[in-house]
Design a protein around this motif. Structure first.
Motif, PDB file in Angstrom:
ATOM      1  N   LEU A   1      -7.274   7.451  -5.511  1.00 37.44           N
ATOM      2  CA  LEU A   1      -7.431   6.666  -4.282  1.00 37.44           C
ATOM      3  C   LEU A   1      -8.116   5.342  -4.622  1.00 37.44           C
ATOM      4  O   LEU A   1      -9.177   5.330  -5.260  1.00 37.44           O
ATOM      5  CB  LEU A   1      -8.273   7.466  -3.275  1.00 37.44           C
ATOM      6  N   ALA A   2      -7.490   4.254  -4.205  1.00 45.82           N
ATOM      7  CA  ALA A   2      -8.012   2.928  -4.553  1.00 45.82           C
ATOM      8  C   ALA A   2      -9.369   2.676  -3.896  1.00 45.82           C
ATOM      9  O   ALA A   2      -9.624   3.147  -2.782  1.00 45.82           O
ATOM     10  CB  ALA A   2      -7.017   1.866  -4.074  1.00 45.82           C
ATOM     11  N   ASP A   3     -10.236   1.933  -4.573  1.00 52.52           N
ATOM     12  CA  ASP A   3     -11.449   1.441  -3.919  1.00 52.52           C
ATOM     13  C   ASP A   3     -11.003   0.625  -2.705  1.00 52.52           C
ATOM     14  O   ASP A   3      -9.992  -0.089  -2.760  1.00 52.52           O
ATOM     15  CB  ASP A   3     -12.250   0.556  -4.883  1.00 52.52           C
TER      16      ASP A   3
ATOM     17  N   ILE B   1     -14.493   2.889   0.546  1.00 56.35           N
ATOM     18  CA  ILE B   1     -13.508   3.787   1.180  1.00 56.35           C
ATOM     19  C   ILE B   1     -14.063   4.234   2.524  1.00 56.35           C
ATOM     20  O   ILE B   1     -15.223   4.665   2.600  1.00 56.35           O
ATOM     21  CB  ILE B   1     -13.246   5.017   0.280  1.00 56.35           C
TER      22      ILE B   1
ATOM     23  N   ASP C   1      -7.111  -3.322   7.615  1.00 59.24           N
ATOM     24  CA  ASP C   1      -8.298  -4.079   7.198  1.00 59.24           C
ATOM     25  C   ASP C   1      -9.238  -4.326   8.373  1.00 59.24           C
ATOM     26  O   ASP C   1     -10.453  -4.449   8.185  1.00 59.24           O
ATOM     27  CB  ASP C   1      -7.868  -5.418   6.585  1.00 59.24           C
TER      28      ASP C   1
ATOM     29  N   ASP D   1      -3.437   4.433  -1.500  1.00 57.55           N
ATOM     30  CA  ASP D   1      -4.439   3.680  -0.745  1.00 57.55           C
ATOM     31  C   ASP D   1      -4.921   4.401   0.506  1.00 57.55           C
ATOM     32  O   ASP D   1      -6.015   4.112   1.000  1.00 57.55           O
ATOM     33  CB  ASP D   1      -3.846   2.322  -0.324  1.00 57.55           C
TER      34      ASP D   1
ATOM     35  N   ARG E   1       0.850  -1.206   0.000  1.00 57.48           N
ATOM     36  CA  ARG E   1       0.000   0.000   0.000  1.00 57.48           C
ATOM     37  C   ARG E   1       0.882   1.251   0.000  1.00 57.48           C
ATOM     38  O   ARG E   1       1.987   1.247   0.510  1.00 57.48           O
ATOM     39  CB  ARG E   1      -0.890   0.046   1.232  1.00 57.48           C
ATOM     40  N   THR E   2       0.299   2.311  -0.546  1.00 60.68           N
ATOM     41  CA  THR E   2       0.950   3.621  -0.517  1.00 60.68           C
ATOM     42  C   THR E   2       0.115   4.546   0.343  1.00 60.68           C
ATOM     43  O   THR E   2      -1.104   4.639   0.167  1.00 60.68           O
ATOM     44  CB  THR E   2       1.067   4.197  -1.951  1.00 60.68           C
TER      45      THR E   2
ATOM     46  N   GLY F   1     -10.009   2.076  -0.086  1.00 66.78           N
ATOM     47  CA  GLY F   1      -8.965   2.891   0.536  1.00 66.78           C
ATOM     48  C   GLY F   1      -9.417   3.540   1.834  1.00 66.78           C
ATOM     49  O   GLY F   1     -10.526   3.293   2.342  1.00 66.78           O
ATOM     50  N   ARG F   2      -8.538   4.362   2.365  1.00 65.19           N
ATOM     51  CA  ARG F   2      -8.764   4.956   3.685  1.00 65.19           C
ATOM     52  C   ARG F   2      -8.441   6.451   3.674  1.00 65.19           C
ATOM     53  O   ARG F   2      -7.391   6.852   3.166  1.00 65.19           O
ATOM     54  CB  ARG F   2      -7.830   4.308   4.718  1.00 65.19           C
TER      55      ARG F   2
ATOM     56  N   ALA G   1       3.673   0.091   4.628  1.00 63.55           N
ATOM     57  CA  ALA G   1       3.311   1.016   3.542  1.00 63.55           C
ATOM     58  C   ALA G   1       4.534   1.784   3.036  1.00 63.55           C
ATOM     59  O   ALA G   1       5.465   2.066   3.804  1.00 63.55           O
ATOM     60  CB  ALA G   1       2.257   2.010   4.034  1.00 63.55           C
TER      61      ALA G   1
END
Ligand code: NAP
Length: 254
Positions: free
Chosen positions: A136-138, A183, A236, A92, A7-8, A140-141, A31
């Protein structure tokens, strides 16, 4: 395998204080961390050095968030840093931590200070999120750092408290908006934490003791106390938690 491997994460205001603590924690969890800073390049580099010496991956990039073109500058600098790491533009995790304080009481307030604090503490995070949404990835946070000052009267710094109230409201709206993409958007609200932001308020042992006494644990918080809460929210394990105001004040003002 660590919780955030692959993750980034972007952490704004990660050159010092709580932001540095969050950057260290997310890097420890695996990360690649983009360490944003405003002007203190040496401090930004120091955060990266600390992370690398602990075996993590990070790079620093600069963007003054008060500037009218802050969002353009931010993403251009971020992209350059990601490219150097051989990473794509996607990410992410976004932690909106950078902020300015020091607005003073109502009779001390000026429109210049009001505009500055709202630019850095409210406008910047809102438009950083807006511009970042397609990267931003699905799943994500987003974590926004607020303050206990939105839940307890804080007349010493009325405008600062108002900016953090706006952050809380932004969290709630965006959690609803981004839920369909998986997200999560949450707020973490620290109480007193030992950083440069309140160094003057801890200038004497008596003053420090008075701040510490707000917490049921009778101590001032550390950046790690807050960073560990962020570490949970971006993991997660926190997939079912969104739109929340998470108090990380060590039981202050209970
Ligand atoms: P800090 O030690 O003062 O560090 C502030 C960070 O934000 C630095 O990395 C700084 O970058 C960056 N920053 C400040 N103004 C900026 C600007 N105009 N443009 C770009 N970057 C800027 O702050 P902190 O105490 O760690 O606070 C972190 C967060 O926690 C903030 O959202 C704050 O409101 C919140 N909080 C703190 C406390 C506390 O007791 N410390 C309590 C409640 C909430 P440079 O290093 O380049 O200047």
């Amino acid at each position: 395998m660590s919780a955030l491997d692959g993750r980034t994460a972007i952490v704004t205001g990660a050159s010092r204080g709580i932001g540095r603590g969050i950057a260290e924690r997310l890097a420890r969890d695996g990360a690649l961390v983009a360490v944003h800073y405003g002007s203190n390049e040496a401090a930004g580099r120091e955060t990266v050095k600390i992370i690398e010496e602990a075996g993590g991956r990070a790079f620093a990039f600069r963007a003054e968030l008060e500037a009218p073109d802050a969002v353009d500058t931010f993403y251009a600098a971020l992209d350059a840093g990601l490219a150097e790491q051989g990473a794509g533009p996607g990410f992410d995790i976004l932690v909106n931590n950078a902020a300015a304080s020091g607005s003073g009481r109502i009779h001390q307030l000026t429109t210049e200070v009001f505009d500055r604090l709202f630019a850095i503490n409210v406008k910047a995070p809102l438009f950083l999120i807006q511009r970042g949404l397609d990267r931003l990835a699905d799943g994500g946070r987003i974590v926004n750092i607020s303050s206990a000052a939105t839940r307890h009267a804080f007349p010493n710094s009325v405008t600062y408290a108002m900016t953090k109230g706006a952050v809380d409201t932004m969290t709630l709206a965006l959690a609803q908006e981004l839920g369909p993409r998986g997200i999560t958007v949450n707020t973490v609200a620290p109480g007193y934490v030992a950083t440069d932001m309140n160094a003057r308020r801890r200038a004497t042992p008596e003053a420090s003791a008075a701040l510490a006494a707000h917490s049921v644990f009778n101590r001032i918080g550390t950046p790690a106390d807050v960073a560990d809460v962020v570490g949970f929210l971006v993991s997660d394990d926190a997939r079912w938690v969104t739109g929340q105001y998470v108090d990380a004040t060590g039981g202050s003002w209970l």
